[in-house]
Design a protein around this motif. Structure first.
Motif, PDB file in Angstrom:
ATOM      1  N   MET A   1      28.770  30.897  27.427  1.00  0.00           N
ATOM      2  CA  MET A   1      29.523  31.803  28.271  1.00  0.00           C
ATOM      3  C   MET A   1      30.578  31.245  29.427  1.00  0.00           C
ATOM      4  SD  MET A   1      26.387  34.597  28.954  1.00  0.00           S
ATOM      5  CE  MET A   1      26.924  34.980  30.299  1.00  0.00           C
ATOM      6  N   ASN A   2      30.165  29.767  29.718  1.00  0.00           N
ATOM      7  CA  ASN A   2      30.806  29.014  30.717  1.00  0.00           C
ATOM      8  C   ASN A   2      32.435  28.621  29.865  1.00  0.00           C
ATOM      9  OD1 ASN A   2      29.389  29.262  32.761  1.00  0.00           O
ATOM     10  ND2 ASN A   2      28.185  27.362  32.460  1.00  0.00           N
ATOM     11  N   SER A   3      32.098  28.214  28.485  1.00  0.00           N
ATOM     12  CA  SER A   3      33.339  27.626  27.712  1.00  0.00           C
ATOM     13  C   SER A   3      34.275  28.911  27.722  1.00  0.00           C
ATOM     14  CB  SER A   3      32.887  27.464  26.433  1.00  0.00           C
ATOM     15  OG  SER A   3      32.132  26.234  26.789  1.00  0.00           O
ATOM     16  N   LEU A   4      33.928  30.211  27.636  1.00  0.00           N
ATOM     17  CA  LEU A   4      34.717  31.399  27.371  1.00  0.00           C
ATOM     18  C   LEU A   4      35.309  31.631  28.576  1.00  0.00           C
ATOM     19  CD1 LEU A   4      32.424  33.658  25.169  1.00  0.00           C
ATOM     20  CD2 LEU A   4      34.332  32.328  24.549  1.00  0.00           C
ATOM     21  N   ASP A   5      34.586  31.316  29.894  1.00  0.00           N
ATOM     22  CA  ASP A   5      35.149  31.838  31.118  1.00  0.00           C
ATOM     23  C   ASP A   5      36.302  30.647  31.358  1.00  0.00           C
ATOM     24  OD1 ASP A   5      33.511  33.685  31.617  1.00  0.00           O
ATOM     25  OD2 ASP A   5      32.117  32.754  33.041  1.00  0.00           O
ATOM     26  N   ASN A  11      42.943  28.626  30.811  1.00  0.00           N
ATOM     27  CA  ASN A  11      43.690  28.530  29.681  1.00  0.00           C
ATOM     28  C   ASN A  11      43.247  27.223  29.100  1.00  0.00           C
ATOM     29  OD1 ASN A  11      45.326  29.070  27.757  1.00  0.00           O
ATOM     30  ND2 ASN A  11      46.893  28.361  28.533  1.00  0.00           N
ATOM     31  N   SER A  12      42.063  26.655  29.157  1.00  0.00           N
ATOM     32  CA  SER A  12      41.340  25.309  28.768  1.00  0.00           C
ATOM     33  C   SER A  12      41.360  25.381  27.241  1.00  0.00           C
ATOM     34  CB  SER A  12      40.170  25.113  29.365  1.00  0.00           C
ATOM     35  OG  SER A  12      39.223  25.939  28.678  1.00  0.00           O
ATOM     36  N   THR A  13      41.309  24.072  26.835  1.00  0.00           N
ATOM     37  CA  THR A  13      41.186  23.533  25.399  1.00  0.00           C
ATOM     38  C   THR A  13      39.742  23.050  25.328  1.00  0.00           C
ATOM     39  OG1 THR A  13      43.391  23.013  25.363  1.00  0.00           O
ATOM     40  CG2 THR A  13      41.906  21.939  23.588  1.00  0.00           C
ATOM     41  N   LEU A  14      39.066  23.556  24.226  1.00  0.00           N
ATOM     42  CA  LEU A  14      37.654  22.875  24.175  1.00  0.00           C
ATOM     43  C   LEU A  14      37.528  21.852  23.336  1.00  0.00           C
ATOM     44  CD1 LEU A  14      35.674  26.331  23.588  1.00  0.00           C
ATOM     45  CD2 LEU A  14      36.096  25.162  25.752  1.00  0.00           C
ATOM     46  N   LEU A  59      30.273  28.887  18.504  1.00  0.00           N
ATOM     47  CA  LEU A  59      31.692  28.681  19.237  1.00  0.00           C
ATOM     48  C   LEU A  59      32.279  27.406  19.088  1.00  0.00           C
ATOM     49  CD1 LEU A  59      33.779  29.955  21.181  1.00  0.00           C
ATOM     50  CD2 LEU A  59      32.701  28.715  22.949  1.00  0.00           C
ATOM     51  N   TYR A  60      33.403  27.473  18.265  1.00  0.00           N
ATOM     52  CA  TYR A  60      33.944  25.997  17.672  1.00  0.00           C
ATOM     53  C   TYR A  60      35.146  25.573  18.702  1.00  0.00           C
ATOM     54  CZ  TYR A  60      31.546  26.724  13.221  1.00  0.00           C
ATOM     55  OH  TYR A  60      30.572  26.806  12.519  1.00  0.00           O
TER      56      TYR A  60
END
Length: 87
Positions: A1-5, A11-14, A59-60
């Motif tokens: 959920m934090n990654s999606l936020d 507008n981050s890059t994972l 989530l990739y």
């Protein structure tokens, strides 16, 4: 959920490896205790679909950075190294 936020808000890059968990699932737990046995039961009360129609099993990341035991053993954080090299 934090990654999606962070994706939505910043507008981050994972970077890294797959999360290992799906972005949809059940949550918001409630509990009850069985009457004559000291066992507490938990159950979900909501279904969360954080990304509509997302059919992947995890989530990739946008940029895949494999993990290795050798890096772990030597205290090397491959994601931080990638960030420092690609500023």
């Amino acid at each position: 959920m934090n990654s999606l936020d962070t994706i939505e808000e910043l507008n981050s890059t994972l970077l890294g490896s797959p999360s290992g968990g799906n972005v949809t699932g059940y949550g918001e737990l409630k509990y009850f205790t069985l009457g004559n046995i000291p066992i507490t039961i938990s159950y979900s009360t909501k279904y969360f679909e954080l990304i509509k129609c997302y059919e992947k099993d995890s989530l990739y990341p946008d940029i895949s950075i494999p993990q290795s035991y050798e890096n772990f053993e030597n205290g090397i954080d491959a994601e931080i190294q990638w960030i420092m090299q690609n500023k």
